[in-house]
Scaffold this active site. Structure first.
Site, PDB file in Angstrom:
ATOM      1  CE  LYS A 118      38.338  81.088   2.388  1.00  0.00           C
ATOM      2  NZ  LYS A 118      37.361  82.051   2.932  1.00  0.00           N
ATOM      3  CG  ASP A 130      43.802  70.585   4.162  1.00  0.00           C
ATOM      4  OD1 ASP A 130      43.589  71.814   4.240  1.00  0.00           O
ATOM      5  OD2 ASP A 130      42.887  69.740   4.080  1.00  0.00           O
ATOM      6  N   GLY A 131      45.894  73.411   3.341  1.00  0.00           N
ATOM      7  CA  GLY A 131      45.849  74.351   2.215  1.00  0.00           C
ATOM      8  C   GLY A 131      44.606  74.214   1.355  1.00  0.00           C
ATOM      9  NE  ARG A 181      38.481  86.004  -0.675  1.00  0.00           N
ATOM     10  CZ  ARG A 181      38.642  85.756   0.627  1.00  0.00           C
ATOM     11  NH1 ARG A 181      37.622  85.373   1.373  1.00  0.00           N
ATOM     12  NH2 ARG A 181      39.830  85.872   1.177  1.00  0.00           N
ATOM     13  CG  ASP A 257      42.745  86.937  10.763  1.00  0.00           C
ATOM     14  OD1 ASP A 257      42.448  87.199  11.941  1.00  0.00           O
ATOM     15  OD2 ASP A 257      42.423  85.874  10.201  1.00  0.00           O
ATOM     16  CG  ASN A 258      38.733  86.728   9.078  1.00  0.00           C
ATOM     17  OD1 ASN A 258      39.619  86.450   8.271  1.00  0.00           O
ATOM     18  ND2 ASN A 258      38.225  85.842   9.898  1.00  0.00           N
TER      19      ASN A 258
HETATM   20  P1  AMP Z   1      40.127  81.988   8.622  1.00  0.00           P
HETATM   21  O1  AMP Z   1      39.609  81.618   9.963  1.00  0.00           O
HETATM   22  O2  AMP Z   1      39.525  81.226   7.486  1.00  0.00           O
HETATM   23  O3  AMP Z   1      40.112  83.459   8.389  1.00  0.00           O
HETATM   24  O4  AMP Z   1      41.658  81.531   8.602  1.00  0.00           O
HETATM   25  C1  AMP Z   1      42.575  81.880   9.600  1.00  0.00           C
HETATM   26  C2  AMP Z   1      43.960  81.460   9.193  1.00  0.00           C
HETATM   27  O5  AMP Z   1      44.044  80.040   9.038  1.00  0.00           O
HETATM   28  C3  AMP Z   1      44.444  82.037   7.866  1.00  0.00           C
HETATM   29  O6  AMP Z   1      45.820  82.276   7.984  1.00  0.00           O
HETATM   30  C4  AMP Z   1      44.175  80.913   6.900  1.00  0.00           C
HETATM   31  O7  AMP Z   1      44.980  80.990   5.755  1.00  0.00           O
HETATM   32  C5  AMP Z   1      44.496  79.702   7.734  1.00  0.00           C
HETATM   33  N1  AMP Z   1      43.808  78.490   7.289  1.00  0.00           N
HETATM   34  C6  AMP Z   1      42.490  78.209   7.386  1.00  0.00           C
HETATM   35  N2  AMP Z   1      42.210  76.991   6.877  1.00  0.00           N
HETATM   36  C7  AMP Z   1      43.389  76.484   6.426  1.00  0.00           C
HETATM   37  C8  AMP Z   1      43.767  75.262   5.790  1.00  0.00           C
HETATM   38  N3  AMP Z   1      42.883  74.310   5.511  1.00  0.00           N
HETATM   39  N4  AMP Z   1      45.071  75.109   5.483  1.00  0.00           N
HETATM   40  C9  AMP Z   1      45.974  76.053   5.764  1.00  0.00           C
HETATM   41  N5  AMP Z   1      45.682  77.208   6.357  1.00  0.00           N
HETATM   42  C10 AMP Z   1      44.408  77.439   6.693  1.00  0.00           C
HETATM   43 MG    MG Z   2      40.558  84.803   7.186  1.00  0.00          MG
END
Ligand code: AMP
Ligand code: MG
Length: 494
Positions: A118, A130-131, A181, A257-258
């Site tokens: 991650k 930014d990934g 993870r 998605d979570n």
């Molecule tokens: P999360 O809220 O962490 O479950 O993320 C929701 C979505 O946003 C998922 O598709 C993640 O992969 C994407 N995401 C979260 N943070 C980033 C990031 N810094 N760069 C690219 N995608 C992100």
């Molecule tokens: Mg998520």
């Protein structure tokens, strides 16, 4: 990826077999992690490594390279998974925007677990992101995951945290990190929603077979696998949320998605544990309407499961109308099932081996008194054990929540158990954790880590890893927040 580096760190015992990467290509994108400047191992979960069949010393030697993604392990087939999801109720196409699945490690016990990075760089699903990930949130995920595991709650776990040596830009400039993870899988409700949104019955069918095979193999030969898997997941989800609530856990961002189809807790973002008991508690600064408040978690899990059920409509023979009827019938037991799990959990917390009809009311009365007194959730239940056998009053700090009338009713109820009040002690100790990851201690530990000192994180993880059997030196980890520290808030800038 030099041969020299490969020789430098010996094979710790990688044993990848990547079933997800053999599914139809629409379900993922092959993408390599983006190399980072100066990878450095910050934390390694040695016990977990050993469980996975990975030699901890060999893993430590190569972890910075493997888990930064600079040189993926032998046998890994890096991919980003496609998925969709309802975020705060709104449907969106998402996918792994900053996570890259290395593959599935086959453990010595023969189980299959995902190892995912991650924060490993951009993917075709990154949108404007930014990934990347910051060190603090990745260490928070490690701390909370280890605590949940020790509390006996199904969870993904951190195998390692690697600093990237690169900054990430959030509200502030933060040190970057990658989290390795481990999960039973990364299948989510949103994985099925992705296929359903494409109208691809064939993909749904493949995903269902994959999910059943991985998580509910007993159902492989079931004549109605969609309905059987839904019933299986309903049980998992009700039990999971009841267990969260038994320890005062607020997930904070229960978007579809979570929600993992394995029944594990996944994606520790703005999560936190209750200090004062209040069913309306919300920690996440962006959850302005309290959608994911402590006491709303079962209703949201039910809603999320309904979104999952909708994706199964085409997989149920007999036409759409009949399918909807049968799915609704399969979902209907959720509230009752949850109540049963919640009551059983509370009965255990009261030292009762089995719930009787009056026990739900006994527990509710205590929770109401705790709410009124703003009593500490963990400390109040932990205070019960020494009160079970004797007749004395509670210590002064618990007097407001543990009123004499309630104590009398509770003790009378314990009397009727086999072994009477004396037998309740060990049950209370086994059901009520003394140590949880206290919010103020998590923040302190993360601040120290950002300043280069991982010691407080290591000690905190050590303490939360034995929640039911604290040692004398764990005493500071049992304390609630310092008086006057105000409402705890978490931020989503992860
Ligand atoms: P999360 O809220 O962490 O479950 O993320 C929701 C979505 O946003 C998922 O598709 C993640 O992969 C994407 N995401 C979260 N943070 C980033 C990031 N810094 N760069 C690219 N995608 C992100
Ligand atoms: Mg998520």
């Amino acid at each position: 990826m030099t041969a020299g580096a490969e020789a430098a760190a010996g094979d710790p015992g990688w044993r990848f077999d990547n079933a997800y990467a053999r599914l139809p290509p629409l379900l993922f994108a092959r993408v390599a992690p983006t190399p980072v400047r100066a990878p450095r191992l910050v934390w390694l979960n040695r016990p977990l490594a050993a469980e996975l069949g990975l030699d901890p010393d060999a893993l430590a030697a190569g972890a910075a390279e493997w888990f930064s993604g600079n040189r993926p392990p032998a046998g890994a087939e890096p991919i980003a998974q496609a998925y969709a999801g309802h975020q705060y109720g709104h449907f969106t196409n998402l996918g792994d925007g900053r996570a890259i699945l290395l593959g599935e490690q086959i453990t010595p016990a023969g189980t299959r677990v995902d190892i995912q990075l991650k924060g490993a760089g951009r993917t075709p699903f990154s949108r404007s992101g930014d990934g990347r990930a910051a060190l603090g949130p990745m260490l928070r995920e490690a701390i909370v995951g280890e605590a949940m595991h020790a509390l006996g709650i199904p969870t993904t776990r951190a195998l390692a945290v690697v600093a990237t040596g690169e900054p990430v830009y959030r509200e502030r400039v933060l040190p970057g990190a990658v989290l390795a993870r481990v999960a039973a899988s990364h299948l989510r409700v949103g994985t099925f929603q992705f296929a359903a949104a494409l109208g691809r019955e064939d993909l749904l069918e493949v995903l269902l077979a994959h999910a059943v095979d991985r998580h509910a193999p007993a159902l492989v030969a079931d004549p109605e696998p969609a309905l059987a898997f839904l019933a299986w997941l309903l049980e998992r989800q009700t039990s999971l949320v009841a267990r969260w609530m038994a320890v005062g856990f607020v997930h904070g961002v229960m978007n579809t998605d979570n929600m993992a189809l394995s029944g594990e807790t996944i994606d520790y973002g703005p999560c936190a544990f209750l200090d004062a008991y209040d069913p309306d508690t919300v920690f996440s600064s962006i959850d302005q309407h309290g959608r994911y408040a402590f006491a709303r978690q079962p209703a949201i899990a039910h809603w999320n499961l309904a979104r999952f059920a909708e994706t199964l409509i085409p997989l149920i023979p007999g036409g759409e109308e009949a399918a909807i009827g049968r799915l609704e019938a399969a979902l209907a037991p959720f509230p009752e099932h949850f109540e049963r799990e919640r009551t059983a959990g509370l009965a255990r917390k009261l030292g009762l081996p089995d719930a009787e009809p009056g026990d739900a009311a006994l527990a509710r009365d205590l929770l109401a008194a705790m709410t009124a007194a703003r009593a500490d959730h963990t400390a109040t239940f932990a205070a019960l054990e020494p009160l079970a056998a004797g007749d004395g009053p509670p210590p002064a700090e618990h007097a407001a929540a543990l009123a004499p009338v309630w104590l009398e009713a509770w003790r009378a109820r314990l009397e009727r158990q086999p072994g009477g009040r004396a037998a309740a002690g060990p049950r209370l100790a086994a059901a009520n954790p003394a140590v949880i990851p206290r919010n103020h201690l998590v923040e302190e530990a993360l601040a120290a880590a950002a300043g280069g000192d991982i010691g407080p994180c290591e000690r905190l993880i050590d303490a939360v890893s034995r929640p039911f059997a604290p040692r004398p030196e764990d005493a500071p980890y049992r304390l609630g927040p310092p008086p006057g520290s105000g409402c705890y808030r978490t931020f989503c800038g992860t």
